[in-house]
Design an enzyme around this catalytic site. Structure first.
Site, PDB file in Angstrom:
ATOM      1  N   ASN A  10      19.030 -22.711 -66.585  1.00  0.00           N
ATOM      2  CA  ASN A  10      19.047 -24.157 -66.343  1.00  0.00           C
ATOM      3  C   ASN A  10      19.502 -24.886 -67.610  1.00  0.00           C
ATOM      4  O   ASN A  10      18.775 -24.952 -68.598  1.00  0.00           O
ATOM      5  CB  ASN A  10      17.635 -24.608 -65.930  1.00  0.00           C
ATOM      6  CG  ASN A  10      17.583 -26.066 -65.506  1.00  0.00           C
ATOM      7  OD1 ASN A  10      18.224 -26.917 -66.111  1.00  0.00           O
ATOM      8  ND2 ASN A  10      16.808 -26.333 -64.479  1.00  0.00           N
ATOM      9  N   ASP A  71       7.805 -22.173 -67.138  1.00  0.00           N
ATOM     10  CA  ASP A  71       7.692 -22.294 -65.686  1.00  0.00           C
ATOM     11  C   ASP A  71       7.007 -23.613 -65.420  1.00  0.00           C
ATOM     12  O   ASP A  71       5.952 -23.905 -65.995  1.00  0.00           O
ATOM     13  CB  ASP A  71       6.904 -21.137 -65.068  1.00  0.00           C
ATOM     14  CG  ASP A  71       7.171 -21.048 -63.570  1.00  0.00           C
ATOM     15  OD1 ASP A  71       8.350 -20.900 -63.187  1.00  0.00           O
ATOM     16  OD2 ASP A  71       6.222 -21.143 -62.779  1.00  0.00           O
ATOM     17  N   GLY A 155      15.586 -32.495 -60.548  1.00  0.00           N
ATOM     18  CA  GLY A 155      14.405 -32.117 -59.778  1.00  0.00           C
ATOM     19  C   GLY A 155      13.755 -33.323 -59.115  1.00  0.00           C
ATOM     20  O   GLY A 155      14.427 -34.138 -58.482  1.00  0.00           O
TER      21      GLY A 155
END
Length: 202
Positions: A10, A71, A155
């Site tokens: 990413n 994460d 996101g």
């Protein structure tokens, strides 16, 4: 300067982490930079901690370099903490940001504003080739809006309202977001601990 591989493809995440850790004596490189562009890591953990550690250990073992993995995801109280570890695939495998945002809005249809509380969570793991591990966690509280607002970020940023600013992450832009976000808080903890963690390899 210590080379650390970010266990992610990413580019937004790489840039964000680089910016926050820029004062440290490290060179943060991507999986692409070390020839792992085709490596797929199955994130099958039940917690952010499990997924973060699995990614870091996998990349460390493949490269024999220090690896850092993040994460992160969104926990919505009304949805009993979902989407959680499934945040990036809430609307299905390979779902786009738009599809995930649409599903979230549908899941919260007709839910009152004050019941739309949520938090972004970021867990960062760093693993050394000698097995030494470091794990930090950061959270940012907010509320899920009724429609997307703002063009920055990625996101769920356009839906996540930060109460102190009454704006979404996507409206605030990177300068403010990188000071108050879940990842910023985790990285701030990491920055405080990283020098001693790397002490004998710097």
């Amino acid at each position: 300067m210590v080379k650390i591989v970010l266990a992610s493809k990413n580019k937004h995440k790489l840039q964000e982490i680089k910016e926050i850790l820029k004062e440290l004596n490290i060179e943060l490189v991507s999986m692409d930079d070390v020839g792992l562009e085709s490596l797929e890591i199955i994130e099958d953990g039940n917690t952010f901690e499990e997924n973060s550690m699995k990614k870091a250990v996998t990349v460390m073992e493949k490269t024999n370099l220090i690896a850092l993995a993040d994460d992160s995801g969104l926990e919505v109280d009304y949805l009993d903490g979902r989407p959680g570890v499934y945040s990036s695939r809430f609307a299905g495998e390979n779902a786009t940001d738009d599809e995930n945002n649409k599903k979230l809005l549908e899941s919260l249809k007709d839910v009152d504003f004050n019941k739309r509380t949520a938090r972004f969570v970021s867990v960062i793991s760093v693993v050394r080739p000698d097995g030494k591990k470091l794990v930090v966690r950061g959270e940012c509280e907010g509320i899920i809006g009724f429609e997307k607002k703002g063009t920055n970020g990625f996101g769920y940023d356009p839906l996540f309202i930060v109460p102190e600013y009454n704006k979404t992450f996507a409206q605030l832009g990177p300068e403010i977001k990188n000071k108050i976000s879940h990842r910023a808080k985790a990285l701030e903890k990491l920055r405080r601990e990283l020098n001693s963690f790397l002490g004998d390899v710097i």
